[in-house]
Design a protein around this motif. Structure first.
Motif, mmCIF file in Angstrom:
data_model
loop_
_atom_site.group_PDB
_atom_site.id
_atom_site.type_symbol
_atom_site.label_atom_id
_atom_site.label_comp_id
_atom_site.label_asym_id
_atom_site.label_seq_id
_atom_site.Cartn_x
_atom_site.Cartn_y
_atom_site.Cartn_z
ATOM 1 N N PHE A 117 8.386 3.830 11.846
ATOM 2 C CA PHE A 117 7.876 5.196 11.773
ATOM 3 C C PHE A 117 6.489 5.254 12.409
ATOM 4 O O PHE A 117 5.581 4.537 11.965
ATOM 5 C CB PHE A 117 7.821 5.680 10.325
ATOM 6 N N PRO A 118 6.307 6.100 13.429
ATOM 7 C CA PRO A 118 5.030 6.098 14.170
ATOM 8 C C PRO A 118 3.831 6.521 13.336
ATOM 9 O O PRO A 118 2.705 6.134 13.634
ATOM 10 C CB PRO A 118 5.292 7.086 15.317
ATOM 11 N N GLN A 119 4.051 7.320 12.299
ATOM 12 C CA GLN A 119 2.935 7.819 11.484
ATOM 13 C C GLN A 119 2.491 6.825 10.420
ATOM 14 O O GLN A 119 1.474 7.042 9.754
ATOM 15 C CB GLN A 119 3.309 9.150 10.823
ATOM 16 N N CYS A 120 3.246 5.741 10.245
ATOM 17 C CA CYS A 120 2.941 4.754 9.201
ATOM 18 C C CYS A 120 2.323 3.495 9.810
ATOM 19 O O CYS A 120 2.601 3.138 10.954
ATOM 20 C CB CYS A 120 4.209 4.369 8.450
ATOM 21 N N THR A 121 1.499 2.833 9.019
ATOM 22 C CA THR A 121 0.961 1.549 9.459
ATOM 23 C C THR A 121 2.070 0.505 9.406
ATOM 24 O O THR A 121 3.146 0.725 8.833
ATOM 25 C CB THR A 121 -0.191 1.089 8.558
ATOM 26 N N LEU A 122 1.775 -0.652 9.987
ATOM 27 C CA LEU A 122 2.746 -1.741 9.976
ATOM 28 C C LEU A 122 3.109 -2.126 8.545
ATOM 29 O O LEU A 122 4.294 -2.271 8.206
ATOM 30 C CB LEU A 122 2.147 -2.952 10.702
ATOM 31 N N LEU A 123 2.123 -2.264 7.685
ATOM 32 C CA LEU A 123 2.381 -2.638 6.296
ATOM 33 C C LEU A 123 3.204 -1.567 5.582
ATOM 34 O O LEU A 123 4.148 -1.884 4.848
ATOM 35 C CB LEU A 123 1.059 -2.871 5.560
ATOM 36 N N GLU A 124 2.872 -0.311 5.800
ATOM 37 C CA GLU A 124 3.642 0.773 5.177
ATOM 38 C C GLU A 124 5.085 0.754 5.668
ATOM 39 O O GLU A 124 6.021 0.968 4.880
ATOM 40 C CB GLU A 124 2.991 2.123 5.495
ATOM 41 N N ASN A 125 5.288 0.496 6.962
ATOM 42 C CA ASN A 125 6.637 0.444 7.519
ATOM 43 C C ASN A 125 7.476 -0.654 6.888
ATOM 44 O O ASN A 125 8.632 -0.429 6.505
ATOM 45 C CB ASN A 125 6.569 0.222 9.035
ATOM 46 N N ILE A 126 6.891 -1.839 6.750
ATOM 47 C CA ILE A 126 7.718 -2.951 6.281
ATOM 48 C C ILE A 126 8.010 -2.847 4.786
ATOM 49 O O ILE A 126 8.978 -3.440 4.305
ATOM 50 C CB ILE A 126 7.102 -4.318 6.657
ATOM 51 N N LEU A 127 7.198 -2.074 4.059
ATOM 52 C CA LEU A 127 7.431 -1.920 2.619
ATOM 53 C C LEU A 127 8.332 -0.727 2.278
ATOM 54 O O LEU A 127 8.672 -0.522 1.109
ATOM 55 C CB LEU A 127 6.100 -1.782 1.882
ATOM 56 N N LEU A 128 8.761 0.037 3.284
ATOM 57 C CA LEU A 128 9.601 1.209 3.016
ATOM 58 C C LEU A 128 10.885 0.878 2.247
ATOM 59 O O LEU A 128 11.280 1.643 1.349
ATOM 60 C CB LEU A 128 9.940 1.922 4.331
ATOM 61 N N PRO A 129 11.574 -0.232 2.543
ATOM 62 C CA PRO A 129 12.801 -0.513 1.787
ATOM 63 C C PRO A 129 12.571 -0.723 0.294
ATOM 64 O O PRO A 129 13.519 -0.608 -0.498
ATOM 65 C CB PRO A 129 13.326 -1.798 2.442
ATOM 66 N N SER A 130 11.347 -1.044 -0.108
ATOM 67 C CA SER A 130 11.071 -1.257 -1.529
ATOM 68 C C SER A 130 10.798 0.051 -2.270
ATOM 69 O O SER A 130 10.748 0.068 -3.502
ATOM 70 C CB SER A 130 9.886 -2.210 -1.712
#
Length: 232
Positions: free
Chosen positions: A97-110
């Motif tokens: 997701f372009p609006q999210c940081t890398l950390l926010e992106n990788i934690l989305l499944p949780s």
């Protein structure tokens, strides 16, 4: 056995009427921690097969068993939970997701996890994997600020953040240059070997395919095992 695909068939409607058969009576078994590469001509049904295994699509006939459970009989709610917790997906495009940081992106499944302990474990695993794949220092940056290889490594971390038993990778190196393709391949097989996650990878990259424990060719609706290094 982690995964058992039993005599599945799949067809899609054709514009002129009737249906186009993708595969019929196809079977496959994958053990815990095994790596399997699937190769074959374009249009042979490799992506469709991954989608059926990952429950993004359903077979017309046959069963898909995961640790003995027939996932083709799961409800929509059960399938959503199953995909989130047991299946990791990596595609040719990273889909961050372009609006999210890398950390926010990788934690989305949780995010859907209700259990605080499981959520904390996913966060810990995600941070550890970011360090392991060499992009921890990029965790507060957004995808537009990263290279294609870095984004694809992040996509792998996102796929593994909930600790799935099976990782499905559909042409994961297809949009990368040779150097980044090699790095990503090394990462996928290292994680397969060290974390115990089973890996099914669809690829046209024959060097990548031959790193797997088994290479299967999908042609004319059937899987055939290839001898080691026969694709080189």
């Amino acid at each position: 056995m982690l995964l058992t695909v039993e005599n599945i068939s799949k067809s899609y409607p054709s514009p002129g009427g009737g249906g186009r058969e993708i595969f019929s009576g196809l079977s496959l078994q994958v053990a815990e921690g095994e790596s399997v590469a699937i190769v074959g001509p374009s249009g042979s049904g490799k992506t469709t097969l991954l989608n059926v295994i990952g429950t993004l699509d359903s077979p017309d006939e046959g069963r898909v068993l995961y640790r003995g459970d027939d996932v083709t009989q799961f409800s929509h709610r059960q399938l959503a939970a199953f995909r989130n917790q047991e299946i990791g997906f990596v595609f040719q495009q990273h889909h961050l997701f372009p609006q999210c940081t890398l950390l926010e992106n990788i934690l989305l499944p949780s995010t859907p996890l209700k259990d605080a302990r499981l959520k904390a474990e996913s966060t810990r695993r995600g941070k550890e994997l970011l360090k392991r794949v060499g992009i921890w220092e990029r965790r507060h940056q957004k995808p537009a600020e990263l290279s294609g290889g870095e984004c694809q490594r992040a996509a792998v971390v996102r796929a593994l953040v909930n600790g799935p038993g099976l990782l499905l990778a559909d042409e994961p190196t297809g949009a990368l240059d040779r150097e980044n393709s090699t790095r990503l391949a090394e990462l996928l097989f290292e994680l397969n070997q060290t974390s115990g996650v089973a890996l099914i990878i669809v690829t046209h990259d024959l060097q990548l395919a031959n790193r797997a424990d088994r290479v299967l060719s999908l042609e004319n609706g059937q899987l055939a095992e290839q001898p080691p290094n026969s694709q080189q």
